[in-house]
Design a protein around this motif. Structure first.
Motif, PDB file in Angstrom:
ATOM      1  N   TYR A 316       0.803  -1.218   0.000  1.00 46.26           N
ATOM      2  CA  TYR A 316       0.000   0.000   0.000  1.00 46.26           C
ATOM      3  C   TYR A 316       0.842   1.277   0.000  1.00 46.26           C
ATOM      4  N   THR A 317       2.127   1.124   0.212  1.00 51.97           N
ATOM      5  CA  THR A 317       3.002   2.305   0.205  1.00 51.97           C
ATOM      6  C   THR A 317       3.982   2.299  -0.962  1.00 51.97           C
ATOM      7  N   SER A 318       3.916   1.288  -1.817  1.00 48.84           N
ATOM      8  CA  SER A 318       4.876   1.170  -2.926  1.00 48.84           C
ATOM      9  C   SER A 318       4.755   2.317  -3.916  1.00 48.84           C
ATOM     10  N   TRP A 319       3.609   3.018  -3.932  1.00 50.70           N
ATOM     11  CA  TRP A 319       3.414   4.112  -4.887  1.00 50.70           C
ATOM     12  C   TRP A 319       4.435   5.228  -4.685  1.00 50.70           C
ATOM     13  N   ILE A 320       4.957   5.353  -3.467  1.00 47.63           N
ATOM     14  CA  ILE A 320       5.935   6.409  -3.183  1.00 47.63           C
ATOM     15  C   ILE A 320       7.158   6.252  -4.086  1.00 47.63           C
ATOM     16  N   ASN A 321       7.534   5.003  -4.354  1.00 48.84           N
ATOM     17  CA  ASN A 321       8.705   4.720  -5.193  1.00 48.84           C
ATOM     18  C   ASN A 321       8.307   4.279  -6.594  1.00 48.84           C
ATOM     19  N   GLY A 322       7.088   4.604  -7.010  1.00 51.53           N
ATOM     20  CA  GLY A 322       6.667   4.306  -8.382  1.00 51.53           C
ATOM     21  C   GLY A 322       5.873   3.034  -8.544  1.00 51.53           C
ATOM     22  N   GLY A 323       5.623   2.292  -7.461  1.00 50.62           N
ATOM     23  CA  GLY A 323       4.871   1.052  -7.564  1.00 50.62           C
ATOM     24  C   GLY A 323       3.386   1.282  -7.786  1.00 50.62           C
ATOM     25  N   LEU A 324       2.708   0.236  -8.195  1.00 51.98           N
ATOM     26  CA  LEU A 324       1.272   0.299  -8.477  1.00 51.98           C
ATOM     27  C   LEU A 324       0.669  -1.051  -8.131  1.00 51.98           C
ATOM     28  N   THR A 325      -0.335  -1.067  -7.247  1.00 47.41           N
ATOM     29  CA  THR A 325      -0.913  -2.324  -6.776  1.00 47.41           C
ATOM     30  C   THR A 325      -2.431  -2.268  -6.805  1.00 47.41           C
ATOM     31  N   PHE A 326      -3.045  -3.358  -7.287  1.00 46.23           N
ATOM     32  CA  PHE A 326      -4.501  -3.487  -7.262  1.00 46.23           C
ATOM     33  C   PHE A 326      -4.824  -4.769  -6.508  1.00 46.23           C
TER      34      PHE A 326
END
Length: 392
Positions: A316-326
């Motif tokens: 849920y925090t990977s977006w900070i480093n460019g990640g994307l999760t569904f």
């Protein structure tokens, strides 16, 4: 609303257009119950005055609300206001006029406030916009290294690339808010005056004090998604308002996702402790939901219930480093999040896909690679032309 202080607080938030829908309903119920017969302004008066409301000083507001609270009794005194005396009665009447506005329609009332005080922001633009409390706006370029100034020209912080750092030594003596709006396809960082670091995801709006004032809670208002690394301060709780939900901490690391397409507002705790409670309630550590590290709290917007479960926080925090999760997400919602992340337009002509649910995780991938994955694994056909994706 059981006390005058609660009534005053809600009336003040209403007039300044800061009420949640639930709080607005409480204001409406209060006025209906008390059957106030104040000299209501016309709709035209309200439209004219809304433009003036943000300029109202705290002292003027306090006087107005004191008068409103005594409006069910015999008139005992006259409150003097030096500026805009001719508008005094109309200002007092604005809160009561909610009943009149309801007759016209709640949607109209909502539109009036949005068009007068909060012009719609185009998240598909390419500009990061900083809005000062007086309504003035500044365009933030991620390549700049500049001083950030308030409406009076005083330096309150510094921008260096994709980060603004606010100064705790500014001369401000009262709470003054800035609002930053992050467009689709971009992220940004803020270091607030207390040292709290905030990572802002694409399509996010954050309203926050330029400087936190001693003796007051540290409160910010979030629409979208942000990760908070909150500076510890036991005397001044840090509160994130996400519409009908408040998240209260003293010092910790957590993520709040409050996007409009989602059925729930999610809070994921990485470190420390946070309390979750409805924004129209007072915090109570014995009654409210207290999250532990490694847990996600979900506030259901429809029934206002809060549920918790253990999660892998990195997801849920990977977006900070460019990640994307569904995770167990409908394709309709996935489309919205892809549009926000990559600032593209996606047209889905395969209606059967809309409510199908998917699980997927990506690192810092291009939109082409993300769409290729859906094609390879799920057989979703598409074409990409410029910034538009057509799903067949």
């Amino acid at each position: 609303m059981n006390s005058n202080s609660e009534i005053k607080s809600l009336l003040q938030k209403f007039v300044l257009n800061q009420c949640t829908p639930e709080e607005t309903n409480e204001v409406i119920a209060y006025y209906k119950k008390n059957k106030l017969t104040e000299d209501f302004p016309t709709v035209e008066d309200i439209q004219d005055l809304l433009g003036e409301m943000p300029k109202m000083s705290q002292q003027t507001a306090d006087s107005i609300f004191a008068s409103i609270l005594s409006s069910t009794k015999e008139e005992e005194s006259v409150i003097e206001i030096n500026s805009k005396k001719s508008n005094f009665k109309k200002y007092i009447s604005i809160a009561a006029s909610i009943v009149v506005l309801l007759g016209i329609g709640f949607a109209y009332q909502k539109d009036v406030f949005k068009t007068k005080t909060q012009p719609k922001f185009d998240f598909k633009s390419t500009d990061i916009v900083l809005q000062l409390e007086n309504g003035n706006t500044q365009i933030i370029s991620e390549n700049n290294k500049v001083e950030v100034r308030d409406a009076d020209g005083n330096v309150v912080g510094n921008q260096d690339g994709d980060k603004i750092v606010y100064d705790d030594n500014s001369a401000l003596e009262k709470t003054t808010y800035n609002t930053i709006k992050i467009p689709y396809g971009k992220k940004f960082r803020l270091q607030l005056s207390d040292g709290t670091l905030v990572h802002l995801n694409a399509g996010t709006t954050l309203r926050y004090p330029v400087k936190f004032i001693a003796g007051e809670n540290r409160q910010v208002f979030l629409d979208g998604e942000a990760f908070f690394d909150v500076a510890k301060d036991k005397k001044h709780p840090f509160i994130v308002n996400a519409d009908a939900l408040n998240v209260r901490v003293l010092g910790t690391h957590f993520n709040v996702s409050n996007y409009p397409e989602d059925a729930a507002t999610d809070v994921v705790l990485v470190e420390g402790s946070v309390g979750m409670y409805r924004s129209n309630e007072e915090f109570d550590a014995d009654k409210n939901t207290i999250l532990k590290p490694g847990f996600k709290g979900s506030f259901n917007r429809e029934n206002t219930l809060i549920s918790t479960k253990a999660v892998i926080t990195d997801i849920y925090t990977s977006w900070i480093n460019g990640g994307l999760t569904f995770r167990n997400m409908t394709f309709k919602n996935i489309i919205t999040k892809l549009e926000r992340r990559y600032n593209v337009t996606i047209i889905n002509k395969n209606e059967k896909l809309a409510n199908e649910k998917f699980n997927a995780s990506f690192s810092d991938e291009s939109i082409e690679k993300v769409m290729s994955y859906f094609n390879d694994i799920h057989g979703i056909n598409y074409t990409i032309k410029n910034n538009q994706i057509l799903i067949k």
